[in-house]
Design a protein around this motif. Sequence first.
Motif, PDB file in Angstrom:
ATOM      1  N   HIS A 136       5.189   8.850 -29.392  1.00 17.88           N
ATOM      2  CA  HIS A 136       4.734   9.174 -28.036  1.00 17.88           C
ATOM      3  C   HIS A 136       4.044   7.972 -27.385  1.00 17.88           C
ATOM      4  N   LEU A 137       3.681   8.145 -26.131  1.00 18.55           N
ATOM      5  CA  LEU A 137       2.870   7.185 -25.385  1.00 18.55           C
ATOM      6  C   LEU A 137       1.650   7.919 -24.846  1.00 18.55           C
ATOM      7  N   HIS A 138       0.475   7.371 -25.110  1.00 27.06           N
ATOM      8  CA  HIS A 138      -0.749   7.898 -24.498  1.00 27.06           C
ATOM      9  C   HIS A 138      -1.033   7.042 -23.267  1.00 27.06           C
ATOM     10  N   PHE A 139      -1.023   7.675 -22.083  1.00 28.61           N
ATOM     11  CA  PHE A 139      -1.176   6.946 -20.823  1.00 28.61           C
ATOM     12  C   PHE A 139      -2.450   7.378 -20.101  1.00 28.61           C
ATOM     13  N   GLU A 140      -3.233   6.386 -19.648  1.00 27.07           N
ATOM     14  CA  GLU A 140      -4.452   6.657 -18.903  1.00 27.07           C
ATOM     15  C   GLU A 140      -4.432   5.916 -17.571  1.00 27.07           C
ATOM     16  N   LEU A 141      -5.126   6.467 -16.581  1.00 24.71           N
ATOM     17  CA  LEU A 141      -5.199   5.850 -15.261  1.00 24.71           C
ATOM     18  C   LEU A 141      -6.640   5.903 -14.750  1.00 24.71           C
ATOM     19  N   TYR A 142      -7.117   4.744 -14.274  1.00 27.37           N
ATOM     20  CA  TYR A 142      -8.473   4.642 -13.732  1.00 27.37           C
ATOM     21  C   TYR A 142      -8.405   4.099 -12.307  1.00 27.37           C
ATOM     22  N   ILE A 143      -9.222   4.678 -11.427  1.00 27.68           N
ATOM     23  CA  ILE A 143      -9.343   4.181 -10.051  1.00 27.68           C
ATOM     24  C   ILE A 143     -10.823   3.937  -9.791  1.00 27.68           C
ATOM     25  N   ASN A 144     -11.148   2.697  -9.438  1.00 26.72           N
ATOM     26  CA  ASN A 144     -12.553   2.303  -9.249  1.00 26.72           C
ATOM     27  C   ASN A 144     -13.386   2.640 -10.493  1.00 26.72           C
ATOM     28  N   ASN A 145     -12.800   2.387 -11.656  1.00 31.56           N
ATOM     29  CA  ASN A 145     -13.460   2.602 -12.954  1.00 31.56           C
ATOM     30  C   ASN A 145     -13.711   4.075 -13.277  1.00 31.56           C
ATOM     31  N   THR A 168       0.819  -1.210   0.000  1.00 31.08           N
ATOM     32  CA  THR A 168       0.000   0.000   0.000  1.00 31.08           C
ATOM     33  C   THR A 168       0.855   1.264   0.000  1.00 31.08           C
ATOM     34  N   ASN A 169       2.141   1.135   0.283  1.00 29.52           N
ATOM     35  CA  ASN A 169       2.992   2.316   0.330  1.00 29.52           C
ATOM     36  C   ASN A 169       3.888   2.410  -0.906  1.00 29.52           C
ATOM     37  N   LYS A 170       3.558   1.657  -1.944  1.00 33.03           N
ATOM     38  CA  LYS A 170       4.354   1.716  -3.171  1.00 33.03           C
ATOM     39  C   LYS A 170       4.129   3.035  -3.904  1.00 33.03           C
ATOM     40  N   THR A 171       5.175   3.492  -4.559  1.00 30.76           N
ATOM     41  CA  THR A 171       5.075   4.703  -5.366  1.00 30.76           C
ATOM     42  C   THR A 171       4.645   4.337  -6.782  1.00 30.76           C
ATOM     43  N   ILE A 172       3.743   5.137  -7.341  1.00 27.66           N
ATOM     44  CA  ILE A 172       3.319   4.926  -8.726  1.00 27.66           C
ATOM     45  C   ILE A 172       4.376   5.569  -9.620  1.00 27.66           C
ATOM     46  N   ASN A 173       5.145   4.750 -10.275  1.00 26.74           N
ATOM     47  CA  ASN A 173       6.232   5.256 -11.103  1.00 26.74           C
ATOM     48  C   ASN A 173       5.730   5.799 -12.441  1.00 26.74           C
ATOM     49  N   TYR A 174       6.575   6.582 -13.064  1.00 23.57           N
ATOM     50  CA  TYR A 174       6.274   7.058 -14.416  1.00 23.57           C
ATOM     51  C   TYR A 174       6.438   5.886 -15.390  1.00 23.57           C
ATOM     52  N   PRO A 175       5.709   5.898 -16.500  1.00 18.83           N
ATOM     53  CA  PRO A 175       5.765   4.763 -17.435  1.00 18.83           C
ATOM     54  C   PRO A 175       6.961   4.811 -18.389  1.00 18.83           C
ATOM     55  N   TYR A 176       8.027   5.456 -17.975  1.00 20.77           N
ATOM     56  CA  TYR A 176       9.235   5.545 -18.793  1.00 20.77           C
ATOM     57  C   TYR A 176      10.395   5.963 -17.889  1.00 20.77           C
ATOM     58  N   THR A 177      11.617   5.785 -18.387  1.00 20.41           N
ATOM     59  CA  THR A 177      12.806   6.256 -17.670  1.00 20.41           C
ATOM     60  C   THR A 177      13.668   7.153 -18.552  1.00 20.41           C
ATOM     61  N   ILE A 235      -3.560  -2.902 -17.774  1.00 16.06           N
ATOM     62  CA  ILE A 235      -3.088  -3.657 -16.610  1.00 16.06           C
ATOM     63  C   ILE A 235      -3.943  -3.368 -15.380  1.00 16.06           C
ATOM     64  N   GLN A 236      -4.337  -4.445 -14.696  1.00 19.60           N
ATOM     65  CA  GLN A 236      -5.070  -4.333 -13.430  1.00 19.60           C
ATOM     66  C   GLN A 236      -4.075  -4.391 -12.279  1.00 19.60           C
ATOM     67  N   HIS A 237      -4.164  -3.406 -11.373  1.00 16.94           N
ATOM     68  CA  HIS A 237      -3.306  -3.346 -10.195  1.00 16.94           C
ATOM     69  C   HIS A 237      -4.146  -3.511  -8.932  1.00 16.94           C
ATOM     70  N   ASP A 238      -3.463  -3.574  -7.776  1.00 17.05           N
ATOM     71  CA  ASP A 238      -4.177  -3.602  -6.505  1.00 17.05           C
ATOM     72  C   ASP A 238      -4.897  -2.279  -6.284  1.00 17.05           C
ATOM     73  N   ASN A 239      -5.792  -2.264  -5.299  1.00 21.31           N
ATOM     74  CA  ASN A 239      -6.534  -1.054  -4.916  1.00 21.31           C
ATOM     75  C   ASN A 239      -7.428  -0.543  -6.046  1.00 21.31           C
ATOM     76  N   ASN A 240      -7.829  -1.459  -6.959  1.00 22.35           N
ATOM     77  CA  ASN A 240      -8.732  -1.105  -8.063  1.00 22.35           C
ATOM     78  C   ASN A 240      -8.133  -0.047  -8.994  1.00 22.35           C
ATOM     79  N   TYR A 241      -6.813  -0.085  -9.168  1.00 17.05           N
ATOM     80  CA  TYR A 241      -6.143   0.788 -10.126  1.00 17.05           C
ATOM     81  C   TYR A 241      -6.014   0.038 -11.451  1.00 17.05           C
TER      82      TYR A 241
END
Length: 209
Positions: free
Chosen positions: A181-190, A57-66, A136-142
């Motif tokens: 480019h990369l088009h990135f989207e994020l959903y929480i609880n849909n 639960t304390n993980k950092t959400i990283n950027y999708p690139y380096t 990709i499905q992550h924990d916490n409904n991300y």
Amino acid sequence: MKRKRLRPFVVPTLSFILLFSLFISTFFMKVSSSPTNNLHYVTDIILGNRLPVMNITNKTINYPYTNKNVTIGKTFYDYKASEESQEKSIIKYDDTYMQNSGVDFVCEEVFDVLSVLDGEVISVSEDETVGKVVKIQHDNNYVSVYQGLSEVSVRKGDKVIQNQVLGKSGTNKIDEELGNHLHFELYINNVMQNPTNYLGKSINEIKGE
């Protein structure tokens, strides 16, 4: 009649065996007399999960690139943002204006696209307009979505870890003017979220806001 004499090594050996037997007997007597409620078994500690292996639960959400040359080409359309910011988040495609549903990360060179968290690939698809897409499905409904990829390195059902390469950036018709480019989207609880409010932050930090 001549007596038989013991060989020189026999006496020390017998003495050692006698002392060792006495030590073992004393040790087991002490163990058997100890209160059982003071004993701790290795299996009890392991199976009891007294110490969590990792606090996910304390993980950092990283950027999708380096790649350090990556920049933001188009921002997420936020209803609460200024009018000027909203104008920069409008997409025009086929004479139709649309609100950008994610963030577009641009770079002149093709770059690796990485998973922002541990998770499971729930879909890999390809569309004529938006290109190759990984979800990709992550924990916490991300749920994270990576769109417009030129190459894909994972399949549906794969378990992925944070920073694992999912594919490579590319181009698509809907954001053609952005180039690679990369088009990135994020959903929480849909619910669609502005990724820039979450990238680089820990889950606990987000919950506390």
